[in-house]
Motif scaffolding. Structure first.
Motif, mmCIF file in Angstrom:
data_model
loop_
_atom_site.group_PDB
_atom_site.id
_atom_site.type_symbol
_atom_site.label_atom_id
_atom_site.label_comp_id
_atom_site.label_asym_id
_atom_site.label_seq_id
_atom_site.Cartn_x
_atom_site.Cartn_y
_atom_site.Cartn_z
ATOM 1 N N ARG A 32 -7.654 -0.537 5.922
ATOM 2 C CA ARG A 32 -7.834 -1.914 5.472
ATOM 3 C C ARG A 32 -7.832 -2.852 6.672
ATOM 4 O O ARG A 32 -7.182 -2.593 7.673
ATOM 5 C CB ARG A 32 -6.712 -2.322 4.520
ATOM 6 C CG ARG A 32 -6.731 -1.481 3.263
ATOM 7 C CD ARG A 32 -5.540 -1.734 2.408
ATOM 8 N NE ARG A 32 -5.526 -0.731 1.344
ATOM 9 C CZ ARG A 32 -5.319 -1.020 0.084
ATOM 10 N NH1 ARG A 32 -5.093 -2.249 -0.298
ATOM 11 N NH2 ARG A 32 -5.309 -0.060 -0.808
ATOM 12 N N ASP B 107 -6.368 5.884 3.867
ATOM 13 C CA ASP B 107 -6.654 4.496 3.529
ATOM 14 C C ASP B 107 -6.919 3.738 4.830
ATOM 15 O O ASP B 107 -6.378 4.088 5.876
ATOM 16 C CB ASP B 107 -5.439 3.878 2.806
ATOM 17 C CG ASP B 107 -5.780 2.615 2.034
ATOM 18 O OD1 ASP B 107 -6.493 1.747 2.590
ATOM 19 O OD2 ASP B 107 -5.328 2.473 0.887
ATOM 20 N N VAL C 170 0.848 -1.199 0.000
ATOM 21 C CA VAL C 170 0.000 0.000 0.000
ATOM 22 C C VAL C 170 0.882 1.247 0.000
ATOM 23 O O VAL C 170 0.658 2.182 -0.773
ATOM 24 C CB VAL C 170 -0.960 0.009 1.217
ATOM 25 C CG1 VAL C 170 -1.646 1.367 1.373
ATOM 26 C CG2 VAL C 170 -1.992 -1.103 1.093
#
Length: 185
Positions: free
Chosen positions: A171, A169, A39
């Motif tokens: 996750r 972000d 990422v």
């Protein structure tokens, strides 16, 4: 546990077995670490690692910071208050021969001394103890977080970006949540 990529790719780090519950050691798995660095280096965030000054809070074994060094970070400051963790970090630094671009600070991450601005901050507190936000605030107050720095926060719950930070972000990997934020003062 091993270094995934870079100059030290494949190097096995000091073994902690399943971790040390009394020392709150819970190493980030190789799979999660590999996904996290994919990422970070996937293009959307630019190249936040090459040449970066890194702060690894609640460093544990030092695997996150050492992975960053292997991938081109300029310097990593490892912060952990546990004696077991400090020994593991020092052993891993020595194993990789990274003593000149690493510093170990033996303190509680919420009680940091004044520091140098860092471009990338790993924040991996013991799960469920609400230690992440106070450590992030201490790093900010003591001058460790550069403008536009990336913060990578690993917890067992999704994290909300506090004031002065923007979530980029988020996750989930099993019981681990990774939240990536940018310091936006």
């Amino acid at each position: 546990m091993r270094i995934i990529a870079g100059t030290h790719r494949g190097t096995t780090l000091a073994d902690v077995g399943k971790g040390d519950a009394s020392a709150h050691l819970r190493p980030t798995s190789d799979r999660v670490r590999e996904s996290l660095f994919n990422v970070l280096q996937g293009g959307r965030l630019g190249d936040p690692i090459s040449g970066a000054r890194v702060l690894d809070l609640f460093a544990g074994t030092g695997a996150l910071g050492l992975e960053a060094l292997s991938r081109g970070a300029a310097h990593v400051t490892f912060v952990d208050s546990g004696r077991v963790a400090q020994k593991l970090i020092k052993d891993n630094i020595a194993k990789l021969g990274r003593q000149t671009d690493s510093t170990v600070v033996a303190t509680d991450a919420r009680k940091l001394p004044a520091g140098a601005l860092c471009d990338l901050i790993f924040l991996d507190p013991p799960y469920g103890q609400n230690l992440g936000l106070p450590a992030l605030q201490a790093a900010q107050a003591k001058g460790w977080i550069a403008p536009d720095a990336l913060i990578v926060w690993e917890e067992n719950q999704p994290q909300i970006a506090p004031a002065g930070f923007q979530k980029l972000d988020q996750r989930r990997y099993g019981d681990t949540w990774i939240t990536v934020m940018r310091h936006a003062p």
